[in-house]
Design an enzyme around this catalytic site. Structure first.
Site, PDB file in Angstrom:
ATOM      1  N   GLY A  82      32.843  37.938  48.886  1.00 18.33           N
ATOM      2  CA  GLY A  82      32.530  36.982  49.955  1.00 18.33           C
ATOM      3  C   GLY A  82      32.368  37.686  51.296  1.00 18.33           C
ATOM      4  O   GLY A  82      31.492  37.336  52.101  1.00 18.33           O
ATOM      5  N   ASP A  83      33.209  38.681  51.538  1.00 19.08           N
ATOM      6  CA  ASP A  83      33.115  39.441  52.796  1.00 19.08           C
ATOM      7  C   ASP A  83      31.810  40.231  52.856  1.00 19.08           C
ATOM      8  O   ASP A  83      31.194  40.358  53.920  1.00 19.08           O
ATOM      9  CB  ASP A  83      34.300  40.405  52.923  1.00 19.08           C
ATOM     10  CG  ASP A  83      35.625  39.653  52.997  1.00 19.08           C
ATOM     11  OD1 ASP A  83      35.636  38.527  53.510  1.00 19.08           O
ATOM     12  OD2 ASP A  83      36.635  40.211  52.534  1.00 19.08           O
ATOM     13  N   ASP A  95      45.036  47.044  51.174  1.00 23.57           N
ATOM     14  CA  ASP A  95      45.277  46.256  49.964  1.00 23.57           C
ATOM     15  C   ASP A  95      46.068  47.063  48.943  1.00 23.57           C
ATOM     16  O   ASP A  95      45.703  48.188  48.601  1.00 23.57           O
ATOM     17  CB  ASP A  95      43.939  45.820  49.345  1.00 23.57           C
ATOM     18  CG  ASP A  95      43.166  44.848  50.235  1.00 23.57           C
ATOM     19  OD1 ASP A  95      43.746  44.371  51.232  1.00 23.57           O
ATOM     20  OD2 ASP A  95      41.991  44.573  49.925  1.00 23.57           O
ATOM     21  N   GLY A 116      38.253  40.801  58.060  1.00 26.85           N
ATOM     22  CA  GLY A 116      37.496  41.257  59.221  1.00 26.85           C
ATOM     23  C   GLY A 116      36.916  42.640  58.999  1.00 26.85           C
ATOM     24  O   GLY A 116      35.719  42.879  59.169  1.00 26.85           O
ATOM     25  N   GLY A 156      28.483  33.297  41.010  1.00 26.43           N
ATOM     26  CA  GLY A 156      27.354  33.631  40.147  1.00 26.43           C
ATOM     27  C   GLY A 156      26.140  32.733  40.337  1.00 26.43           C
ATOM     28  O   GLY A 156      25.037  33.055  39.898  1.00 26.43           O
ATOM     29  N   THR A 170      28.732  29.568  49.564  1.00 24.69           N
ATOM     30  CA  THR A 170      28.570  30.614  48.547  1.00 24.69           C
ATOM     31  C   THR A 170      29.116  30.093  47.220  1.00 24.69           C
ATOM     32  O   THR A 170      30.150  29.432  47.185  1.00 24.69           O
ATOM     33  CB  THR A 170      29.291  31.911  48.954  1.00 24.69           C
ATOM     34  OG1 THR A 170      30.681  31.622  49.158  1.00 24.69           O
ATOM     35  CG2 THR A 170      28.711  32.483  50.239  1.00 24.69           C
ATOM     36  N   LEU A 171      28.413  30.397  46.124  1.00 25.14           N
ATOM     37  CA  LEU A 171      28.708  29.781  44.834  1.00 25.14           C
ATOM     38  C   LEU A 171      28.921  30.815  43.740  1.00 25.14           C
ATOM     39  O   LEU A 171      28.643  30.553  42.571  1.00 25.14           O
ATOM     40  CB  LEU A 171      27.547  28.842  44.459  1.00 25.14           C
ATOM     41  CG  LEU A 171      27.310  27.692  45.454  1.00 25.14           C
ATOM     42  CD1 LEU A 171      25.917  27.110  45.278  1.00 25.14           C
ATOM     43  CD2 LEU A 171      28.368  26.616  45.287  1.00 25.14           C
TER      44      LEU A 171
END
Ligand code: RIB
Ligand code: NA
EC number: 2.7.1.15
Length: 304
Positions: free
Chosen positions: A250-251, A11, A39, A222, A219-220
């Site tokens: 998220g990962d 990144d 991944g 907070g 997944t939301l």
């Protein structure tokens, strides 16, 4: 044992006061490089959660490859099935602004070479009950083949729908557990669940799970995470934090969830841990450098 079939990126991160609009130049800010790729991030998260993890994927024959794999190497992820292919290692160009908002462009490089043969290699070494973790940053034929082989061999498949691609809705129906954020879940419903579904998130999740027979986790941020499947409806709360950089959160959730199930936790307990780990991942910059170790979770739970 967890196998991740997926992407490895390096990144390139610009931290800016304000995200540039198309055609605009914004001066100022700082540059950094961090290990990423959905991944690889998920593999590292599962490893830091305490699981034995094997990564299957590809990097290029450039100088970025070694840097991209550095944390996976030092934390002990099995990389013997990460191929070196001609060309560039996958790159993600990321801008993060002062509010933690980000834009990302992915230049897949070597990740585009992950094919059905890689899927066969991944599943060839797996046994009934092992966990396969998949995302959407490698070509979809590889993911499709892996899901089909997992089903044949009794391997538990977990599919993360990020980033959402044209065939993602169809692929999701072949996985045992699907992890989506709210936007991706809406796309999942739009493409596969029939348009114009009335009702709130819970009833839509229930509708998708009942139609497909799979478990859906949404997944939301907070607000934590919710799921529906054979275990009924489950809810997990996030830690009350102020996010600094949500890239990789998220990962972290996906890797920790897989590791929890691999360790024999119930889905409810695995979700609870994954949600806390994802919260902690938002407190540090970069994707992989921000992924917490299991011990850090215990500390944060203990101090609540
Ligand atoms: O999910 C975060 C990841 O998405 C980053 O590490 C970047 O590589 C992009 O693929
Ligand atoms: Na982060």
């Amino acid at each position: 044992m967890i196998t991740v079939l997926g992407s490895v990126n390096l990144d390139q991160i610009g931290t800016v006061t304000r995200l540039p609009a198309p055609g605009e130049t914004v001066a100022g800010g700082t540059f950094s490089v961090a290990q990423g790729g959905k991944g690889a991030n998920q593999a590292l998260a599962a490893r830091r959660a305490g699981a034995a993890v094997r990564m299957v994927g590809a990097v290029g024959e450039d100088a970025f490859a070694e840097v991209a794999l550095r944390l996976l190497t030092s934390d002990g992820v099995d990389l013997s099935d990460v191929a070196r292919v001609p060309g560039a290692t996958g790159i993600a160009m990321i801008f993060v602004d002062e509010k933690g908002e980000n834009v990302i462009a992915i230049l897949p490089g070597a990740n585009a070479a992950v094919d059905e043969a890689a899927a066969m290699r991944a599943l060839g070494a797996m046994a009934r009950g092992d966990i396969l973790l998949l995302q959407q940053e490698i070509p979809q034929p590889a993911t499709a083949r892996a899901l089909a082989l997992a089903r044949q061999s009794g391997v538990v498949s977990i599919l993360n729908t990020a980033p959402f691609l044209p065939d993602t809705a169809a692929l999701a129906e072949e996985a045992d557990i699907v992890i989506a954020n709210e936007t991706e879940f809406a796309l999942l419903m739009g493409k596969a669940g029939g348009q114009g579904d009335a009702g709130d998130l819970d009833s839509q999740m229930e509708a998708w799970a009942n139609r497909t027979g799979r478990t859906i986790i949404v997944t939301l941020g907070g607000e934590g995470a919710r799921s529906f499947g054979p275990d009924g409806r489950l809810v997990a709360a996030a830690l009350p934090i102020t996010p600094l950089d949500t890239v990789g959160a998220g990962d972290t959730f996906c890797g920790y969830l897989a590791a929890g199930l691999d360790a024999g936790l119930t889905l409810k307990d695995a979700m609870a841990r994954a949600t806390i780990a994802a919260s902690l991942a938002c407190l540090k910059p970069g994707a992989q450098p921000a992924i917490p170790y299991a011990g850090e979770l215990a500390a944060s739970i203990g101090s609540r």
